[in-house]
Scaffold this active site. Sequence first.
Site, mmCIF file in Angstrom:
data_model
loop_
_atom_site.group_PDB
_atom_site.id
_atom_site.type_symbol
_atom_site.label_atom_id
_atom_site.label_comp_id
_atom_site.label_asym_id
_atom_site.label_seq_id
_atom_site.Cartn_x
_atom_site.Cartn_y
_atom_site.Cartn_z
ATOM 1 N N PHE A 141 0.850 -1.188 0.000
ATOM 2 C CA PHE A 141 0.000 0.000 0.000
ATOM 3 C C PHE A 141 0.885 1.237 0.000
ATOM 4 C CE2 PHE A 141 -4.562 0.985 0.629
ATOM 5 C CZ PHE A 141 -5.101 -0.216 0.171
ATOM 6 N N GLN A 254 -8.059 14.435 3.570
ATOM 7 C CA GLN A 254 -7.353 13.646 2.549
ATOM 8 C C GLN A 254 -8.183 13.476 1.283
ATOM 9 O OE1 GLN A 254 -6.520 9.147 2.923
ATOM 10 N NE2 GLN A 254 -4.523 10.133 3.018
ATOM 11 N N HIS A 256 -8.309 11.248 -1.972
ATOM 12 C CA HIS A 256 -7.796 9.969 -2.470
ATOM 13 C C HIS A 256 -7.612 10.084 -3.975
ATOM 14 C CE1 HIS A 256 -7.586 5.712 -3.415
ATOM 15 N NE2 HIS A 256 -7.592 5.399 -2.137
ATOM 16 N N LEU A 266 -14.963 5.008 -4.542
ATOM 17 C CA LEU A 266 -13.570 4.620 -4.452
ATOM 18 C C LEU A 266 -13.199 3.432 -5.320
ATOM 19 C CD1 LEU A 266 -11.138 5.641 -2.800
ATOM 20 C CD2 LEU A 266 -11.409 3.599 -1.424
ATOM 21 N N GLU A 269 -7.002 1.815 -3.233
ATOM 22 C CA GLU A 269 -5.568 1.932 -3.473
ATOM 23 C C GLU A 269 -4.949 0.557 -3.765
ATOM 24 O OE1 GLU A 269 -3.476 4.747 -1.012
ATOM 25 O OE2 GLU A 269 -1.867 3.297 -0.752
ATOM 26 N N ARG A 300 -0.928 9.352 -0.581
ATOM 27 C CA ARG A 300 -2.092 9.875 -1.290
ATOM 28 C C ARG A 300 -2.038 11.366 -1.564
ATOM 29 N NH1 ARG A 300 -6.501 6.236 1.998
ATOM 30 N NH2 ARG A 300 -5.883 4.322 0.946
ATOM 31 N N HIS A 367 -11.829 11.991 0.895
ATOM 32 C CA HIS A 367 -11.859 10.617 1.360
ATOM 33 C C HIS A 367 -11.788 10.460 2.863
ATOM 34 C CE1 HIS A 367 -11.284 6.335 1.111
ATOM 35 N NE2 HIS A 367 -10.091 6.389 1.661
ATOM 36 N N ARG A 409 -2.917 10.711 6.178
ATOM 37 C CA ARG A 409 -3.030 9.314 6.617
ATOM 38 C C ARG A 409 -2.505 8.367 5.548
ATOM 39 N NH1 ARG A 409 -6.840 5.011 5.638
ATOM 40 N NH2 ARG A 409 -8.248 6.293 4.404
HETATM 41 C C1 LIG Z 1 -14.677 3.918 0.338
HETATM 42 C C2 LIG Z 1 -13.730 3.875 1.478
HETATM 43 C C3 LIG Z 1 -12.735 2.901 1.525
HETATM 44 C C4 LIG Z 1 -11.856 2.841 2.584
HETATM 45 N N1 LIG Z 1 -10.885 1.862 2.608
HETATM 46 C C5 LIG Z 1 -10.042 1.794 3.649
HETATM 47 C C6 LIG Z 1 -9.053 0.775 3.726
HETATM 48 O O1 LIG Z 1 -8.936 -0.070 2.852
HETATM 49 N N2 LIG Z 1 -8.234 0.745 4.801
HETATM 50 C C7 LIG Z 1 -8.343 1.646 5.817
HETATM 51 O O2 LIG Z 1 -7.609 1.551 6.779
HETATM 52 N N3 LIG Z 1 -9.298 2.615 5.786
HETATM 53 C C8 LIG Z 1 -10.136 2.701 4.728
HETATM 54 N N4 LIG Z 1 -11.085 3.704 4.703
HETATM 55 C C9 LIG Z 1 -11.280 4.553 5.882
HETATM 56 C C10 LIG Z 1 -11.997 3.776 6.975
HETATM 57 O O3 LIG Z 1 -12.973 2.955 6.397
HETATM 58 C C11 LIG Z 1 -12.690 4.671 7.984
HETATM 59 O O4 LIG Z 1 -11.830 5.660 8.414
HETATM 60 C C12 LIG Z 1 -13.134 3.890 9.216
HETATM 61 O O5 LIG Z 1 -13.876 2.766 8.820
HETATM 62 C C13 LIG Z 1 -13.947 4.747 10.153
HETATM 63 O O6 LIG Z 1 -14.515 3.934 11.154
HETATM 64 P P1 LIG Z 1 -15.350 4.600 12.327
HETATM 65 O O7 LIG Z 1 -15.755 3.474 13.213
HETATM 66 O O8 LIG Z 1 -14.580 5.709 12.912
HETATM 67 O O9 LIG Z 1 -16.613 5.263 11.608
HETATM 68 P P2 LIG Z 1 -17.782 4.693 10.660
HETATM 69 O O10 LIG Z 1 -17.567 3.291 10.242
HETATM 70 O O11 LIG Z 1 -17.986 5.716 9.598
HETATM 71 O O12 LIG Z 1 -19.039 4.658 11.606
HETATM 72 C C14 LIG Z 1 -19.678 5.822 12.045
HETATM 73 C C15 LIG Z 1 -20.857 5.399 12.867
HETATM 74 O O13 LIG Z 1 -21.407 6.519 13.522
HETATM 75 C C16 LIG Z 1 -22.799 6.519 13.386
HETATM 76 N N5 LIG Z 1 -23.254 7.898 13.499
HETATM 77 C C17 LIG Z 1 -22.744 8.999 12.905
HETATM 78 N N6 LIG Z 1 -23.421 10.085 13.258
HETATM 79 C C18 LIG Z 1 -24.382 9.680 14.124
HETATM 80 C C19 LIG Z 1 -25.418 10.350 14.841
HETATM 81 N N7 LIG Z 1 -25.615 11.678 14.753
HETATM 82 N N8 LIG Z 1 -26.231 9.608 15.625
HETATM 83 C C20 LIG Z 1 -26.068 8.259 15.731
HETATM 84 N N9 LIG Z 1 -25.109 7.595 15.068
HETATM 85 C C21 LIG Z 1 -24.274 8.288 14.281
HETATM 86 C C22 LIG Z 1 -23.052 5.866 12.061
HETATM 87 O O14 LIG Z 1 -24.348 5.354 11.993
HETATM 88 C C23 LIG Z 1 -21.996 4.777 12.078
HETATM 89 O O15 LIG Z 1 -22.476 3.652 12.790
HETATM 90 C C24 LIG Z 1 -11.962 3.780 3.626
HETATM 91 C C25 LIG Z 1 -12.944 4.754 3.587
HETATM 92 C C26 LIG Z 1 -13.794 4.835 2.507
HETATM 93 C C27 LIG Z 1 -14.765 5.965 2.445
#
Ligand SMILES: Cc1cc2nc3c(=O)[nH]c(=O)nc-3n(C[C@H](O)[C@H](O)[C@H](O)COP(=O)(O)OP(=O)(O)OC[C@H]3O[C@@H](n4cnc5c(N)ncnc54)[C@H](O)[C@@H]3O)c2cc1C
Lengths: 598, 260
Positions: A141, A254, A256, A266, A269, A300, A367, A409
Amino acid sequence: MSNTTTIIHDVIIVGAGLAGSWAAMVAAQQGVKDVAVLSKIHPLRSHSGAAQGGIAAALNNVRPVAGTGPRGPLEQVPPGAEPADSIDLHVFDTIKGSDWLGDQTAIEIMCRDAVDVVYEYERLGCVFSRTQDGRIAQRRFGGHSAPRANFAADWTGHVLLHTAHEQALRHGVKFYSEWYCLDLIIEDTICRGVVALDVLTGAIHTMRAKAVLFGTGGYGRAFKITSNAFANTGDGVAIAYNAGVPLMDMEFVQFHPTGLYKHGILMSEACRGEGGYLLNAQQERFMEKYAPDKMELAPRDLVSRSEQREIDEGRGVEADGQGIWLDLRHLGREKILARLPQVRELAIDFVGVDPIDDLVPIQPTAHYSMGGIPTDVDCQVIADASGAPVVGFYAAGEAACVSVHGANRLGTNSLLEASVFGRRAGFAIAEFVKGGAKLQPLGGDPAARQRQRVREMLGREGGELVEDIAQELKTTMTNNCGIFRDEARLRQAWEDVRALQARFRTARVMDKSSRFNTDLLAAIEAEHLLTFSEVIVAGALTRTESRGAHSRTDFPKRDDKNWLKHTVAHKNGADGPQLSYKDVDIDWQKYPPQERKY
Amino acid sequence: MSDNGKHTNVIVRIQRFNPDNDQKPRMQDFQIELKPGTTILDALQEIKTHQDGSVTYRKSCRHAICGSCAMNVNGKNELVCKTPLRERLDKNGVCTVRPLPYLPIIKDLVVDRTAFWEQYLRVKPWLAPPPTVQTDREYRVSQEEVAAIRNAETCIMCGACYSACQVIALNKKYIGPHALLKAFLRVLDPRDAIPGERLADLDGSDGVYRCHTIFNCIDACPKGLNPTEAIETLRKLAQRRLKVEEERLERQKTITEPIA
Ligand SMILES: Cc1cc2nc3c(=O)[nH]c(=O)nc-3n(C[C@H](O)[C@H](O)[C@H](O)COP(=O)(O)OP(=O)(O)OC[C@H]3O[C@@H](n4cnc5c(N)ncnc54)[C@H](O)[C@@H]3O)c2cc1C
């Protein structure tokens, strides 16, 4: 909006992505009986599930075949061989990737815990891709100097999210699915709970808890072209900011390099990790000019800027010249089907191109949110630059800023961050609750304020459509606070954001009903975008240097003398944010700042 | 409908129903301009944000991985985020969108999935880890073992199969294709310690024998998965349940050792 009650739990976790699920699972495992998770969409719909490429950890399962160079084939590490990768190397790559803005103690913790966390996922049932001898498969990566992205084809986030959710269920965590958090209750820097709306009925409840965690995800939806889900509206950061909690390093967003042209969806990567090329209109591998060593696998920020430069100088593709080609053809059918099946489908479904045979049009896409709610390494939220705690309030994952990513990141480090720090938060919260934390009394009726807010919003007649305001915001953020920034553009963005905030106050919600009112939620989310966007712009305008993803054409150099520090923004009434600064945690012996070259 | 691209207006016909105000569902037509690349979700968004904000549906990732937006389009269940509107217009330029069938309606295109998630919980979707606890490495799983469960691994729990299933239509006690697919994933995973217990549960009258192999689930699955085949495999395994248990115990003896 009748039928409201006060709900009480030991722990309330807002967000059911990887950060929230891990925190809930671990807190429950550690003996906290009453853990509840709120999610505005069903937990399995959380955006963590969209992650494709992998999760970083120096497991040393594979290594490059000797003598084949940085893009050559990989092989499994034979038993007893010298390790090719190490935690130290992962730490260094992350620090360099962060352009030295990452806090080094936090980074060391993340890279060390990475190994445990990935093995734990595996033991809990996550279905990873495998090497021939049955170990977890790894790929390259960008910005990582060894192949340490552990993956499940190109749906890694999906399998991680399902695993974490299943295990949280197994430990008896209670889920409030489709409950929307509206407010955070903090008095005298002690957190007392949240206010939430039950989407199904429209009822607004006060929810009290001894500890609250925000794992509410990122804020990419403030931009026009984005890889982020509709849900990624930065609710958590906006709510915290409104409640007097500071936000840190919000100007670092960031972009992407490979979002599908026009859609922003997306193309992982992993496409480049597996050997894909980027080509301009002349079919040149233009990365030769910008990162001769790492080429397409440079980090990135650098690749996105290179693409934007090609586009700006007239070498873009597609009718409007805003695209770049992603070339996977030479990888061959078999590899694409085995390693990149999802991105292939996405290209077919959304731009009508099969990457096995044709070039895929892509463009940079907003991203990842490096900034967020500042915490210490145990996810305890801090109230100011001195590090004083907001008692009982925790944050983890993309909503938080601990800060392991600094100014940029590295791919695969954020699934890792969400998991590692979600887990650490689970331990910290369990200790806090079991150590005798009490439910704190409430002054007044916090739910009443939110009912009033909703009533007022629903009561507006005439006025502009929320969507038009949101679109204008996204346009100005993209054009004036995007990949390349300068003072004039940022001033424009500032004017625009402030004007849009004012216009929003009379914007109209069309659906007036209580039941499952997603029109109301979209308006609240738009208000959140407007709220934190002022912090992004203010931070970007003030930071007169270029570092990582923050690239000022009028200040093109990194300026460690003046800017090797985190931006901390407090809400200051109607005046916009009040900025202060916090030192970066640096081990000056081990990892002193260097020039960042790839 | 003219074919010259730019200003073609088309109709999206949406089933509306708010149980708080309406006696029964009704259809409502919305006219929108068909732009190149418009998906059905884009069309719903355009209608919701500019014509009638009360049109209600679930959505999130918009690229077919979160499972929020399964709906019934022209009689077929699919994810509206990845379906081009152009491909779903009839000869009069109309596309008809209804909620997933056989489920209670919460509002418009939003259905109540309580029964769906209950069945998911019933099959204990989580892995029951093996007794040999491996703490400092991963368990070893072969590429063939992973390939065998790929059919289930990518299920996004969107419910398209569940609400296309004729058995579910009549009997909400049936575990259903989605949960059986999850059970299949667990039963076949060499790391799972309780395949026998799982198979015993699936063997009951609400389980694998309820499936009438009508194949609706396969047609409906937006991820190209095959729940029917998984159910058939489970049926066969259930018949030799004790043997499966034995084999699993045997396999787990070497679960920490390299695959030869
Ligand atoms: C398309 C894509 C591909 C990616 N690929 C990678 C990868 O290969 N490797 C990597 O390391 N990272 C990757 N990332 C980044 C990574 O996926 C995220 O940074 C990470 O999953 C975030 O996890 P989280 O638990 O912080 O938030 P999230 O998984 O976004 O969860 C947020 C949660 O908060 C809840 N929520 C939000 N606001 C409220 C509210 N007001 N009330 C109640 N609930 C709420 C939502 O319902 C959800 O359950 C990618 C991101 C994207 C967009």
